[in-house]
Design a protein around this motif. Structure first.
Motif, PDB file in Angstrom:
ATOM      1  N   SER A 192       0.822  -1.504  -0.308  1.00 31.54           N
ATOM      2  CA  SER A 192       0.005  -0.224   0.183  1.00 31.54           C
ATOM      3  C   SER A 192       0.510   1.083  -0.148  1.00 31.54           C
ATOM      4  CB  SER A 192      -1.289  -0.099   1.005  1.00 31.54           C
ATOM      5  OG  SER A 192      -0.260   0.100   2.069  1.00 31.54           O
ATOM      6  N   GLY A 193       2.264   1.026  -0.045  1.00 36.02           N
ATOM      7  CA  GLY A 193       2.763   2.000   0.498  1.00 36.02           C
ATOM      8  C   GLY A 193       3.630   2.465  -1.032  1.00 36.02           C
ATOM      9  N   ASP A 194       3.667   1.533  -2.067  1.00 35.79           N
ATOM     10  CA  ASP A 194       4.033   1.876  -3.230  1.00 35.79           C
ATOM     11  C   ASP A 194       4.333   3.147  -4.328  1.00 35.79           C
ATOM     12  OD1 ASP A 194       5.497  -0.803  -3.254  1.00 35.79           O
ATOM     13  OD2 ASP A 194       4.323  -1.749  -4.760  1.00 35.79           O
ATOM     14  N   LYS A 195       2.733   3.805  -3.820  1.00 34.16           N
ATOM     15  CA  LYS A 195       2.181   4.349  -4.950  1.00 34.16           C
ATOM     16  C   LYS A 195       2.841   6.300  -4.026  1.00 34.16           C
ATOM     17  CE  LYS A 195      -1.658   6.236  -1.993  1.00 34.16           C
ATOM     18  NZ  LYS A 195      -3.160   5.933  -2.263  1.00 34.16           N
ATOM     19  N   TYR A 196       3.372   6.387  -2.888  1.00 34.14           N
ATOM     20  CA  TYR A 196       3.986   7.121  -2.133  1.00 34.14           C
ATOM     21  C   TYR A 196       5.628   6.899  -2.307  1.00 34.14           C
ATOM     22  CZ  TYR A 196       0.210   6.854   0.585  1.00 34.14           C
ATOM     23  OH  TYR A 196      -1.712   7.406   1.110  1.00 34.14           O
ATOM     24  N   VAL A 197       6.522   6.312  -2.329  1.00 31.13           N
ATOM     25  CA  VAL A 197       7.964   6.189  -2.499  1.00 31.13           C
ATOM     26  C   VAL A 197       7.925   5.946  -3.830  1.00 31.13           C
ATOM     27  CG1 VAL A 197       8.169   4.794  -0.290  1.00 31.13           C
ATOM     28  CG2 VAL A 197       7.146   3.401  -2.199  1.00 31.13           C
ATOM     29  N   GLN A 198       6.828   5.236  -5.606  1.00 34.06           N
ATOM     30  CA  GLN A 198       7.543   5.520  -6.619  1.00 34.06           C
ATOM     31  C   GLN A 198       7.281   7.481  -6.873  1.00 34.06           C
ATOM     32  OE1 GLN A 198       8.528   3.117  -7.859  1.00 34.06           O
ATOM     33  NE2 GLN A 198       8.823   4.321  -9.968  1.00 34.06           N
ATOM     34  N   ASN A 246      13.607   6.924   3.652  1.00 31.74           N
ATOM     35  CA  ASN A 246      14.395   7.619   3.624  1.00 31.74           C
ATOM     36  C   ASN A 246      15.026   7.631   1.984  1.00 31.74           C
ATOM     37  OD1 ASN A 246      15.602   7.349   5.540  1.00 31.74           O
ATOM     38  ND2 ASN A 246      16.138   5.160   5.623  1.00 31.74           N
ATOM     39  N   LEU A 247      15.206   9.578   1.810  1.00 31.18           N
ATOM     40  CA  LEU A 247      15.779   9.195  -0.009  1.00 31.18           C
ATOM     41  C   LEU A 247      16.857   9.156  -0.347  1.00 31.18           C
ATOM     42  CD1 LEU A 247      13.874  12.596  -0.191  1.00 31.18           C
ATOM     43  CD2 LEU A 247      12.656  10.225  -0.490  1.00 31.18           C
ATOM     44  N   TRP A 248      17.228   8.575  -1.930  1.00 29.41           N
ATOM     45  CA  TRP A 248      18.953   8.054  -2.212  1.00 29.41           C
ATOM     46  C   TRP A 248      18.872   8.860  -3.712  1.00 29.41           C
ATOM     47  CZ3 TRP A 248      20.547   5.789  -6.783  1.00 29.41           C
ATOM     48  CH2 TRP A 248      21.930   5.427  -6.620  1.00 29.41           C
ATOM     49  N   LEU A 249      19.920   9.484  -4.179  1.00 32.44           N
ATOM     50  CA  LEU A 249      20.312  10.410  -5.495  1.00 32.44           C
ATOM     51  C   LEU A 249      21.780   9.796  -6.173  1.00 32.44           C
ATOM     52  CD1 LEU A 249      18.953  12.061  -7.671  1.00 32.44           C
ATOM     53  CD2 LEU A 249      19.986  13.580  -6.139  1.00 32.44           C
ATOM     54  N   GLY A 250      21.225   9.225  -7.379  1.00 32.66           N
ATOM     55  CA  GLY A 250      22.561   8.821  -7.899  1.00 32.66           C
ATOM     56  C   GLY A 250      22.600   9.499  -9.549  1.00 32.66           C
ATOM     57  N   HIS A 251      23.924   9.568  -9.756  1.00 28.25           N
ATOM     58  CA  HIS A 251      23.901   9.979 -10.971  1.00 28.25           C
ATOM     59  C   HIS A 251      25.545   9.391 -11.663  1.00 28.25           C
ATOM     60  CE1 HIS A 251      22.984  13.116  -8.904  1.00 28.25           C
ATOM     61  NE2 HIS A 251      21.912  14.181  -9.513  1.00 28.25           N
ATOM     62  N   ALA A 252      24.993   9.400 -12.995  1.00 32.97           N
ATOM     63  CA  ALA A 252      26.457   8.424 -13.900  1.00 32.97           C
ATOM     64  C   ALA A 252      26.341   8.959 -15.284  1.00 32.97           C
ATOM     65  CB  ALA A 252      25.372   6.810 -13.909  1.00 32.97           C
ATOM     66  N   ILE A 268      12.955   4.403  -0.126  1.00 32.54           N
ATOM     67  CA  ILE A 268      12.331   3.833   0.644  1.00 32.54           C
ATOM     68  C   ILE A 268      11.523   4.102   2.643  1.00 32.54           C
ATOM     69  CG2 ILE A 268      14.443   3.308   2.980  1.00 32.54           C
ATOM     70  CD1 ILE A 268      13.576   0.339   2.344  1.00 32.54           C
ATOM     71  N   GLN A 269      10.531   3.356   2.008  1.00 37.84           N
ATOM     72  CA  GLN A 269       8.868   4.292   3.328  1.00 37.84           C
ATOM     73  C   GLN A 269       9.467   3.324   4.274  1.00 37.84           C
ATOM     74  OE1 GLN A 269       4.766   3.890   3.565  1.00 37.84           O
ATOM     75  NE2 GLN A 269       4.778   6.392   3.349  1.00 37.84           N
ATOM     76  N   ILE A 270       9.659   4.353   5.451  1.00 37.62           N
ATOM     77  CA  ILE A 270      10.234   3.273   6.662  1.00 37.62           C
ATOM     78  C   ILE A 270       8.830   4.236   8.352  1.00 37.62           C
ATOM     79  CG2 ILE A 270      11.985   2.602   6.171  1.00 37.62           C
ATOM     80  CD1 ILE A 270      11.439   6.088   7.287  1.00 37.62           C
ATOM     81  N   MET A 271       8.342   4.348   7.657  1.00 39.92           N
ATOM     82  CA  MET A 271       7.257   5.292   8.632  1.00 39.92           C
ATOM     83  C   MET A 271       5.753   5.775   7.859  1.00 39.92           C
ATOM     84  SD  MET A 271       7.726   8.677  11.240  1.00 39.92           S
ATOM     85  CE  MET A 271       7.823   9.954   9.587  1.00 39.92           C
ATOM     86  N   GLN A 272       5.327   4.974   8.233  1.00 36.85           N
ATOM     87  CA  GLN A 272       3.735   4.570   7.357  1.00 36.85           C
ATOM     88  C   GLN A 272       3.045   5.435   7.771  1.00 36.85           C
ATOM     89  OE1 GLN A 272       5.189   1.834   8.006  1.00 36.85           O
ATOM     90  NE2 GLN A 272       5.728   1.833   5.803  1.00 36.85           N
ATOM     91  N   ASP A 273       2.928   5.190   9.594  1.00 36.56           N
ATOM     92  CA  ASP A 273       2.081   6.394  10.416  1.00 36.56           C
ATOM     93  C   ASP A 273       2.614   7.477  11.206  1.00 36.56           C
ATOM     94  OD1 ASP A 273       0.023   7.027  12.627  1.00 36.56           O
ATOM     95  OD2 ASP A 273       0.216   5.322  14.108  1.00 36.56           O
ATOM     96  N   THR A 274       2.328   8.387  10.459  1.00 37.71           N
ATOM     97  CA  THR A 274       3.129   9.778  10.711  1.00 37.71           C
ATOM     98  C   THR A 274       2.964  10.054  12.571  1.00 37.71           C
ATOM     99  OG1 THR A 274       1.704  11.240   9.871  1.00 37.71           O
ATOM    100  CG2 THR A 274       3.113  10.997   8.804  1.00 37.71           C
ATOM    101  N   SER A 275       1.523   9.517  13.141  1.00 40.43           N
ATOM    102  CA  SER A 275       1.383   9.890  14.372  1.00 40.43           C
ATOM    103  C   SER A 275       2.378   9.384  15.766  1.00 40.43           C
ATOM    104  CB  SER A 275       0.021   8.860  14.513  1.00 40.43           C
ATOM    105  OG  SER A 275       0.356   8.330  15.006  1.00 40.43           O
ATOM    106  N   GLY A 276       3.468   8.211  15.152  1.00 41.08           N
ATOM    107  CA  GLY A 276       4.371   8.433  16.112  1.00 41.08           C
ATOM    108  C   GLY A 276       4.633   7.063  16.725  1.00 41.08           C
ATOM    109  N   THR A 277       3.415   6.322  16.341  1.00 44.40           N
ATOM    110  CA  THR A 277       3.037   5.283  17.042  1.00 44.40           C
ATOM    111  C   THR A 277       3.697   3.859  16.918  1.00 44.40           C
ATOM    112  OG1 THR A 277       0.820   4.478  16.262  1.00 44.40           O
ATOM    113  CG2 THR A 277       0.864   6.673  18.595  1.00 44.40           C
TER     114      THR A 277
END
Length: 316
Positions: free
Chosen positions: A81-87, A122-128, A186-195
């Motif tokens: 269910s988090g795919d739409k957010y991270v993509q 977490n976000l990641w950015l690379g160049h080539a 990569i989504q590592i916090m689905q619940d922003t309420s912090g629980t």
């Protein structure tokens, strides 16, 4: 008849010119080398994030769970269910060629879903220069090492013992044959309420590195780190840790000491982007691979009492 022919010719020229103009502003974004990563290739020039193959997401999940297993942490599951957010977060990152956890509505390819993904991942950015196939598992390793990121927040999130699931997105943006932008989230916090739900953990800490550790993740000239886990039922109760009097002592099996420097620590009370709310980190000047080192973190104040923690590591 001649006038009609000229009219058709003019229309054809205008169509051809506009097509070339559109292609120049929205260049080809995918290459045969990169196509196997996607069910639907991304087209950042048109603000299309594409669809990443499940097999690529599975590789990332396997790498993360392998790393977590080295720390005695429970495996996490994949949250589709988090795919739409991270993509869409990866799309914003690639389109703007910048890392921003809080993109504005003025950002290229902005969307509320993408902004949520940037804010909770977490976000990641690379160049080539030229087309190359970047291994998605390398992105996980980079987040764990967190090189040149002083707060090592990416590492702390992925080694969060309370973490239950993740989602992964990636966008390859080929601007030209000699310019490739690769972005991921990569989504590592689905619940922003912090629980966070209670955990089962055999130890009362998370240390990086610990045990037999791969050099692909820990480069050696960056921060080592330690988090005390003093409450496995309440995430935020883990802020009751004080490192202000702590000493970090590292020796080899022959009793030779390593020089410890650049010690930083924190323990905060409010929800933060740095996962478990206590951490101490340090650097060592030199150490060798395939040598066992013993670490003691002494005089850690936990709930008003002092405590020592000990563990060892070997970089393979």
């Amino acid at each position: 008849m001649k006038k009609l022919f000229y009219s058709i010719l003019v229309l054809f020229i205008l169509f051809f010119f506009n097509s070339c103009k559109e292609n120049s502003t929205n260049p080809v974004n995918i290459d045969p080398l990169l196509a196997p990563l996607y069910d639907t290739p991304p087209a950042p020039g048109n603000c299309n994030e594409g669809t990443l193959k499940q097999s690529e997401k599975d590789k990332v999940l396997a790498e993360l769970n392998y790393i977590r297993s080295l720390h005695g942490l429970s495996a996490v599951t994949y949250n589709n269910s988090g795919d739409k957010y991270v993509q869409k977060a990866a799309l914003i990152t690639a389109a703007n060629n910048s890392l921003n956890h809080y993109p504005t509505t003025l950002s290229k390819c902005y969307s509320t879903d993408g902004a949520f993904g940037c804010r909770t991942g977490n976000l990641w950015l690379g160049h080539a220069n030229g087309v190359m196939l970047w291994n998605s598992t390398t992105m996980v390793d980079d987040w764990l090492d967190d090189y040149q990121n002083d707060d090592i927040g990416h590492r702390r999130w992925l080694l969060n013992p309370f973490l239950k699931s993740v989602s992964f997105g990636r966008v390859d943006y080929l601007l030209a044959k000699d310019s490739l932008i690769v972005a991921s989230a990569i989504q590592i916090m689905q619940d922003t309420s912090g629980t966070w739900a209670p955990i089962t953990l055999s130890k009362d800490y998370v240390a990086f590195p610990e045990g037999n550790y791969p050099s692909t993740v820990f480069k050696g000239d960056w921060y080592m780190s330690f988090t005390a886990i003093i409450d496995k039922n309440s995430f935020w109760n883990n802020n009751k840790v004080d490192y202000s009097n702590a000493n970090v002592i590292i020796t080899d099996d022959n009793g030779n000491s390593l020089t410890v420097s650049n010690i930083l620590y924190d323990a905060y009370n409010e929800p933060s982007s740095f996962a478990v709310p206590n951490n101490i980190q340090w650097m060592v000047k030199t150490f060798s691979k395939n040598i066992k080192y013993n670490v003691t973190i002494a005089n850690v104040k936990v709930n008003g009492s002092f405590k020592n923690y000990s563990y060892s590591f070997t970089i393979n």
